[in-house]
Design a protein around this motif. Structure first.
Motif, PDB file in Angstrom:
ATOM      1  N   LYS A 115      45.554 -35.316  53.251  1.00 19.34           N
ATOM      2  CA  LYS A 115      44.147 -35.069  52.931  1.00 19.34           C
ATOM      3  C   LYS A 115      43.732 -35.981  51.782  1.00 19.34           C
ATOM      4  N   HIS A 116      42.541 -36.564  51.892  1.00 23.42           N
ATOM      5  CA  HIS A 116      42.016 -37.386  50.807  1.00 23.42           C
ATOM      6  C   HIS A 116      41.307 -36.478  49.808  1.00 23.42           C
TER       7      HIS A 116
ATOM      8  N   LYS B  79      37.331 -45.013  66.321  1.00 27.26           N
ATOM      9  CA  LYS B  79      38.294 -46.097  66.097  1.00 27.26           C
ATOM     10  C   LYS B  79      39.203 -45.779  64.921  1.00 27.26           C
ATOM     11  N   GLY B  80      40.458 -46.194  65.032  1.00 28.55           N
ATOM     12  CA  GLY B  80      41.470 -45.877  64.039  1.00 28.55           C
ATOM     13  C   GLY B  80      41.060 -46.201  62.612  1.00 28.55           C
ATOM     14  N   ASP B  81      41.180 -45.229  61.724  1.00 29.20           N
ATOM     15  CA  ASP B  81      40.940 -45.320  60.285  1.00 29.20           C
ATOM     16  C   ASP B  81      39.470 -45.367  59.890  1.00 29.20           C
ATOM     17  N   HIS B  82      38.550 -45.299  60.860  1.00 27.48           N
ATOM     18  CA  HIS B  82      37.114 -45.164  60.558  1.00 27.48           C
ATOM     19  C   HIS B  82      36.629 -46.227  59.569  1.00 27.48           C
TER      20      HIS B  82
ATOM     21  N   SER C 188      37.502 -38.435  52.220  1.00 29.57           N
ATOM     22  CA  SER C 188      37.215 -39.688  52.915  1.00 29.57           C
ATOM     23  C   SER C 188      38.127 -39.830  54.138  1.00 29.57           C
ATOM     24  N   LYS C 189      37.567 -40.373  55.203  1.00 22.40           N
ATOM     25  CA  LYS C 189      38.357 -40.619  56.409  1.00 22.40           C
ATOM     26  C   LYS C 189      39.004 -42.003  56.387  1.00 22.40           C
TER      27      LYS C 189
END
Length: 396
Positions: free
Chosen positions: A63-64, A167-170, A68-69
């Motif tokens: 978790k950030h 998409k991966g990591d936004h 943030s994603k």
């Protein structure tokens, strides 16, 4: 030097420490608990996790602090999000213990494409939980002097039942990840849809392609947690693409407006066109900016400077724009604003695509100029002249 006490009136017996020295044993202990759980049979069956699945599980739990994603160096591991001890969410992982050979159920070829289906049902559990999907893989070992950040660049794409693409990591620039072997997608509770999600894994260009004489496959692991049933995720090769219009020549790829505007499996990488020979570009940390220069002269060199140049190869060049850095034939460095660095280009074309890779932890602005001239190497001339004089003296 004091023994650790257990009473409130002995605060001096405790020492508070932080940093990577404390994070490392914390993560190691967490990983031991994860392995113990999956090996205990408390999940659907006993499972011995491999390295990729272990990484994918821990990253999936992270978790950030600011929610943030987009990944950075800050995160907190929360095992309660990946160990369904209270049976309040489900976990799915790719099958384990089959990596002695090539496991086609969770591997992909160079420029290949595999998919898996994931059924989401928010009524399965009483509490609401987000859907998180993480891909991880162990990259091929490369020479320590290699300028390519990743030998085999895989990409994670997830498509919702209503055809929304994640998409991966936004990443904020809309691109997929090209500087990490881990990618994560987070779909919050308020945007979750009931129904079948499709997980796409794309294999990009492999820098070590052809070295073994066979068609290489890259193993990977995928972990999903959320309102799903416990079980295994199985991938199959597919021509299914995430867009309305698919490319018949490249299975699973979308048809873009044109390779001069966007590149990538889902046209995620934007290409900026410059009619001329100079440009100024601000690039985010570990991001790639692709620029197509159209010049009225044959391009023979690239001049690059920056306020914060970054390490190693930061400018990559090819006749056409590509998604992965490993697909560019030419690479060079970026100098400071007072001392630019020049990279020779031997393509003999009026058009060139330059990928600017900001190998930094903060934004950086790059000043790029393409030229029809190759700078004269005075140092080389002096070295040759000195060597010639020495030879003449010896002969005399």
């Amino acid at each position: 030097n004091n023994p650790h006490g257990c009473f409130d009136n002995l605060p001096g017996d405790f020492v508070f420490m932080d940093g990577t020295s404390m994070a490392t044993p914390n993560i190691a202990g967490a990983m031991a608990l994860v392995h113990q759980y999956f090996n205990s049979g408390k999940w659907i069956e006993k499972v011995q996790l491999d390295g990729s699945a272990s990484r994918a599980l821990l990253i999936n739990s992270a978790k950030h602090p600011s929610n943030s994603k987009i990944p950075d160096i800050w995160f907190v591991v929360d095992l309660s999000t990946i160990l369904p001890i209270e049976n309040d969410f489900g976990v799915q992982i790719t099958r384990q213990g089959e990596n002695n050979g090539t496991n086609k159920q969770h591997s992909v070829t160079e420029n290949g494409h595999v998919v898996a289906k994931l059924l989401v049902n928010q009524s399965l559990y009483s509490n609401k939980t987000k859907l998180q999907i993480t891909m991880s893989y162990i990259d091929q070992l490369m020479n320590i002097e290699s300028t390519i950040p990743i030998a085999r660049d895989l990409d994670l794409i997830v498509v919702s039942p209503s055809k929304k693409i994640y998409k991966g990591d936004h990443l904020e620039n809309g691109d997929t990840q090209h500087a990490s072997t881990n990618e994560k997608i987070i779909i919050d509770e308020n945007e979750l849809e009931n129904g079948e999600y499709t997980i796409h894994i794309y294999g990009g260009d492999f820098a070590d392609s052809g070295l073994s004489g066979e068609k290489e496959r890259q193993n990977f692991a995928v972990v999903a947690t959320g309102p799903i049933k416990n079980g295994f995720i199985d991938f199959v090769e597919s021509k299914e693409c995430p867009c309305n219009k698919c490319d018949d020549n490249r299975p699973g790829f979308c048809v873009c407006n044109g390779e001069n505007e966007n590149v990538g499996q889902v046209c995620q990488a934007e290409v900026e066109t410059i009619n001329g020979n100079t440009g100024k570009f601000t690039v985010g940390p570990l991001r790639i900016k692709r620029v197509r220069f159209l010049y009225d002269k044959k391009i023979k060199s690239i001049h690059s400077k920056s306020n914060y140049p970054g390490r190693y190869a930061t400018v990559w060049a090819s006749e056409k724009c590509h998604l992965s850095l490993g697909a560019y034939e030419i690479n060079g460095q970026t100098g400071t604003e007072k001392n630019e660095i020049v990279t020779k280009v031997g393509l003999g074309k009026n058009e060139i695509c330059i990928a600017i890779f900001n190998n930094n932890d903060e934004d950086s602005t790059y000043f790029i100029e393409v030229s029809d001239k190759v700078p004269f190497n005075w140092f080389l001339v002096i070295v040759i002249a000195v060597a010639a004089v020495i030879v003449i003296i010896i002969i005399i």
